[in-house]
Design a protein around this motif. Structure first.
Motif, short mmCIF file in Angstrom:
data_model
loop_
_atom_site.label_atom_id
_atom_site.label_comp_id
_atom_site.label_asym_id
_atom_site.label_seq_id
_atom_site.Cartn_x
_atom_site.Cartn_y
_atom_site.Cartn_z
N LEU A 782 0.84 -1.00 0.26
CA LEU A 782 0.00 -0.03 0.14
C LEU A 782 0.81 1.04 -0.09
N SER A 783 1.11 1.62 -1.28
CA SER A 783 2.35 2.80 -1.23
C SER A 783 1.75 4.22 -0.82
N HIS A 785 1.24 6.81 -2.99
CA HIS A 785 0.34 6.85 -3.95
C HIS A 785 -0.80 6.59 -3.73
N GLN A 786 -1.01 5.16 -3.45
CA GLN A 786 -2.26 4.51 -3.17
C GLN A 786 -2.95 5.12 -2.04
N ARG A 787 -2.17 5.58 -0.91
CA ARG A 787 -2.86 5.94 0.18
C ARG A 787 -3.33 7.38 -0.27
N ASN A 789 -4.43 8.65 -2.84
CA ASN A 789 -5.50 8.41 -3.92
C ASN A 789 -6.83 8.00 -2.90
N ILE A 790 -6.52 7.06 -1.94
CA ILE A 790 -7.95 6.59 -0.96
C ILE A 790 -8.40 7.72 -0.37
N ILE A 818 -12.06 -1.43 -0.02
CA ILE A 818 -11.11 -1.24 -1.37
C ILE A 818 -11.35 -2.17 -2.32
N ASP A 822 -7.99 -1.10 -6.50
CA ASP A 822 -7.43 -0.48 -5.47
C ASP A 822 -8.30 1.03 -5.39
N GLU A 823 -9.41 1.14 -5.72
CA GLU A 823 -10.25 2.31 -5.59
C GLU A 823 -11.03 2.25 -4.15
N ARG A 966 1.77 10.70 -12.46
CA ARG A 966 0.66 11.27 -11.56
C ARG A 966 0.59 12.66 -11.82
#
Length: 973
Positions: A782-783, A785-787, A789-790, A818, A822-823, A966
């Protein structure tokens, strides 16, 4: 011979007519018998329908033309019939009225009803019909004047052909799932008198030409998603008697032409986005009996001219931003029965003159009125005392004492004086209110003891006295209030034990006795309270062992802490061993001396044998009792499992298809899109392996519908608090309208009085809580970038909820799901709308697992709960995502509150030390630190300091740094 020829000639003329008449009569009999064959008649209401009869005209529910003997009316309202409407009715070619309302009929609306050329009225309301409304029904509508399909499960768009049926006078399609917009030519039906499309999923703007409806008398479009401006030409509908545009998203001001509706009796514009001042010209609408402008954005003063409306019975201006005082001109409205001006910015002296109007309901809460409460003399105002049923003066600045004359309001059912500055003792006369159901005197400065006379209020369901200065004991007479479901005496100075009579309140669901000085042991009989959902005794001086069994086997620690002398497994403190008195075996009980006739060793042996025998007997009895208890428990579990397995078989026809065991098993299954059933997956609801999680509102299971769709089904655990079926369905349908990429979609629901299920979109990726705290291997990927976006996706979901006027109330990482891409999707939103009122005590008890996310205003009854509560929870969630730590963490010797820890680190310039170490430095500092600051701003203790979610999205857009892959912009909601 001439006479005989004449008779023969007459017979030749008559016989064909007789034969034709017999044929038509048989046609009606045949059609009705075929119709009956497709029905289930559990109450034998159609027993008189005999296929051997020559005519159906004497059958129950059937009316015929007295000349032709053809069936003209079929009225089977409320006959408890089920099944489908067969084509047999099409044989009744003289049928003018079909009325089959309030049954359990299923299937779709037959388009071939259009072939009944004599049909004038069709009423199929209050059934379980599904599918779309057939366009054929209105394409050649013959003499059709009235159509009612209200309270069914119809879906799809309104057919354009509706606009071409010029004979229509009344159309009622309310309380379905009809979507789309209004047909462009709907207002061409200039003979239409009644149009009711309320409580559907309709949207868009009102088409032009509304003012051409010269015959329209009743228009009801409430409870949809219409937007734009109200029709400017509404005043041209001179015959209008009732206008309902409530519970939509209309904006702008009230059209000035509305004042031309001289005979209009009802105007409902509540629950919109209307603004401006309430116009003075409303006072010219002399025929107005009901005016509802609540839950809008009106400001300014209440027009003095409202006192000119002599016919006014109901006035609701609540939940606006209206200022000034209450105009005394309302004294002229001598027919006024209900007045609600709560939740505004009104101020001034308490308008005690209002009690002389003979109101049934008076709500003044959530304003800034001052002064004392004074009731008019009983002799001159006996009528007003008899009529008042609801009195809510809460959340003002009222002072003084509660008048003892309150006892004269014999019909009072609801009394709320909470959140004021009232002093003195609780009047003993409260016990004289023998029909009162709710008494809320919380958060004042009342002192003295709880009067013993409270037991006289035998109909009492809720008693709330928390946040005062009450002393003395809890009166044992409380047991006489046998209907009591909620008892809150917290935050007082009560002493003494909890009376055992509390255990006789068999309907009790919520009891809060916390933050007092109560002593003694807890009555063991409390375990008999089978409906108990909350029992809070924290911060007292209670002692001894907690009761075992029932609710107390799973009582939360937060409900018992602060009682140092309590013991038991819940408080992780063993109870001191109770040593039995020594067993003395004296063969001569009449003397204290030992009998020397036995040698010492013989006496010792006899004593040992007796003790051993007693121990053996006791052990055997204990083992036997254990075997019996375990056997009974196993039998109960098997029996419960068998019973629960049956009622979870559903069909796609909104009917219960399991083997019926009791009436409570029959329910209503509604899917918002398409038709589906649970198929073989229904049993998975009772399978522990299919359980996805548990929360304050219920348990969630994963199952598969008959069409192969995976769904998550929440089995609600708030049945005892939930609203009626009508209110439940209305609120769930509103939640079903909410659609957004970052919100978990509500696909349908199931209702019985004892079981409610919410059918949600299944999100396979699990919760954010799991990714952050329970699955190290997944967390590692869970990078940042993913965090990030969350965070953005949760913000978008919340912003859309707030746009739809929905407060989440229960935001936490376990409610963020999730998906496989990963959305993030926000789930469990709006469930508080299913409760009887947005009661923050019930909410806080239902969402105890949200500890750390709850805004501080939940602790203060006088502070308004708004969308800013969600913003606070969002701020905590942001900090959780950045740090990878829970909002509150319990260490061995300390408790770490995440927001305080991060705020302190930021002030010391050590914010980077708070970032989740599992990111291993792979993050953009220029993003992380501003995100941390945004989280802290959102989690401000002062609601007005928190941004709204639309502003949050704009801030995140500014924070996001362009980098590899990004450089896309954050979409606007």
């Amino acid at each position: 011979m001439v006479v005989q020829n004449l008779l023969f000639f007459l017979l030749l003329l008559i016989i064909p007519s007789v034969v034709l008449c017999l044929d038509t009569l048989n046609d009606d009999v045949l059609g009705l018998i075929v119709f009956k064959a497709g029905l289930n008649d559990p109450q034998s209401k159609l027993v008189s329908w005999n296929e051997s009869d020559d005519s159906p005209c004497k059958w129950d529910g059937v009316q015929c033309d007295p000349i032709t003997n053809r069936v003209t009316q079929l009225n089977l309202d409320g006959f408890s019939l089920s099944g489908q409407i067969s084509r047999g009715l099409l044989r009744l070619q003289s049928l003018q009225i079909i009325s089959l309302s309030n049954n359990n009929l299923s299937g779709s609306v037959n388009p071939e009803f259009a072939h009944l050329w004599s049909l004038q009225s069709i009423d199929l309301s209050g059934n379980n019909l599904s599918g779309s409304i057939p366009s054929e029904l209105f394409e050649q509508c013959g003499s059709l004047k009235s159509v009612s399909f209200a309270n069914n499960g119809l879906s799809g768009a309104l057919p354009d052909s509706l606009s071409s049926c010029m004979t229509l006078q009344s159309v009622n399609l309310s309380s379905n799932r009809i979507s789309g917009g209004l047909p462009e030519k709907i207002w061409s039906l200039n003979g239409l008198q009644t149009l009711d499309l309320s409580n559907n999923l309709l949207e868009g703007q009102i088409p032009q030409g509304f003012g051409e409806m010269y015959s329209l008398r009743v228009i009801s479009l409430g409870g949809n998603a219409f937007s734009g401006l109200l029709p400017e030409d509404i005043g041209s509908c001179s015959q209008m008697q009732s206008v309902n545009f409530g519970q939509n998203s209309f904006s702008g001001v009230i059209p000035e032409s509305l004042q031309k509706l001289n005979i209009c009796k009802t105007v409902s514009l509540n629950g919109n986005l209307l603004s401006g001042e309430v116009p003075d010209w409303i006072g010219h609408m002399q025929s107005l009996e009901s005016l509802d402008l609540s839950a809008n954005r009106f400001f300014g003063r209440i027009p003095f001219t409202l006192g000119n409306i002599g016919a006014l019975k109901e006035l609701n201006l609540s939940s606006n931003e209206i200022t000034g005082g209450l105009p005394q001109s309302l004294m002229n409205c001598d027919k006024l029965l209900a007045l609600d001006v709560s939740k505004n910015l009104l101020k001034g002296k308490m308008p005690n003159w209002i009690f002389g109007l003979g109101l049934q309901k008076f709500l003044l809460s959530g304003n800034k009125f001052k002064g004392t409460i004074e009731f008019p003399p009983l002799r001159t105002n006996a009528v007003s005392y008899q009529s008042l049923q609801v009195l809510d003066l809460s959340s003002n600045e009222l002072s003084g004492v509660i008048p003892t004359e309150i006892k004269a309001f014999r019909g009072l059912q609801f009394l709320n004086l909470s959140g004021n500055l009232l002093v003195g003792s609780i009047p003993k006369s409260v016990g004289d209110l023998n029909v009162i159901q709710v008494v809320d005197l919380s958060y004042n400065m009342l002192n003295g003891s709880i009067p013993l006379e409270v037991g006289g209020a035998v109909a009492l369901r809720e008693l709330r006295l928390e946040g005062n200065r009450l002393t003395g004991h809890i009166p044992s007479q409380i047991e006489k209030c046998s209907s009591l479901t909620a008892l809150n005496l917290s935050e007082n100075n009560l002493t003494g034990p909890i009376p055992p009579t509390v255990a006789k309140l068999t309907n009790l669901e919520i009891a809060d006795l916390s933050h007092n000085n109560l002593t003694g042991n807890l009555p063991k009989e409390l375990t008999d309270l089978s409906h108990l959902a909350v029992f809070n005794i924290s911060n007292n001086n209670l002692e001894g062992e907690l009761p075992a069994g029932g609710f107390f086997d799973s009582i939360p620690l937060t409900s018992v802490y602060g009682n140092p002398s309590l013991c038991g497994s819940v408080v992780n403190q063993s109870c001191p061993a109770v040593h039995p008195k020594p067993i003395v075996l004296n063969p001569n009980p009449s003397t204290d001396s030992e009998d020397d006739s036995f040698p010492p060793n013989a006496r010792h042996k006899r004593l040992m044998l007796s003790v051993s025998a007693l121990i053996a007997i006791g052990a055997a009895a204990f083992i036997f009792l254990g075997v019996v208890v375990i056997s009974l428990l196993n039998f109960h579990v098997r029996n419960s499992s068998h019973q629960l397995a049956v009622p979870l078989e559903f069909s796609g026809k909104d009917e219960f298809s399991g083997s019926p065991m009791s009436d409570s098993q029959y329910g209503k299954l509604v899917m918002f899109s398409g038709e589906a059933d649970f198929g073989t997956g229904a049993h998975a609801l009772l399978n522990k392996e299919s359980e996805l999680g548990r929360g304050g509102f219920g348990v969630v299971y994963h199952t598969v519908l008959g069409d192969g769709r995976s769904v998550a089904i929440k089995k609600l655990s708030i049945s005892s608090l939930i609203k009626s079926q009508e209110e439940f369905e209305r609120e769930v349908k509103k939640l079903g309208k909410v659609r957004h990429n970052n919100l978990v979609a509500l696909e349908g629901y199931y209702w019985t009085s004892s079981l409610q299920l919410l059918i949600n979109e299944y999100v396979p990726g699990g919760s954010l809580f799991k990714h952050l705290h329970e699955d190290p291997s997944r967390t590692a990927s869970l990078s940042w970038h993913q965090r990030f976006n969350i965070v953005v996706e949760v913000a978008k979901g919340l912003a859309h909820l707030h746009k739809m006027k929905i407060i989440h109330y229960n935001l936490k990482s376990s409610n963020i799901l999730i998906d496989n891409s990963d959305e993030a999707k926000v789930g469990d939103f709006g469930l508080a709308r299913l409760l009887p009122m947005v009661d923050r005590y019930i909410l806080s008890s239902k969402i105890q697992s949200a500890l750390g996310y709850m805004a501080p205003e939940f602790a203060y009854k006088t502070v308004k709960i708004t969308e800013k509560c969600d913003v606070y929870g969002f701020g905590i969630l942001v900090l959780e995502i950045v740090t990878g730590r829970k909002p509150v963490e319990y260490m061995e010797d300390d408790v770490v509150v995440l927001a305080e820890m991060v705020r302190g680190a930021l002030e010391e310039g050590k914010a980077e030390e708070c970032i989740d170490q599992r990111l291993d430095g792979n993050f953009v500092v220029e993003e992380v630190i501003p995100v941390i600051k945004l989280g802290l701003i959102c989690a401000s203790q002062v609601p007005s300091n928190r941004p709204d979610m639309a502003e949050v999205i704009n801030i995140l857009e500014l924070i996001q740094c362009p980098s590899e892959g990004r450089d896309e912009e954050i979409e606007q909601v």
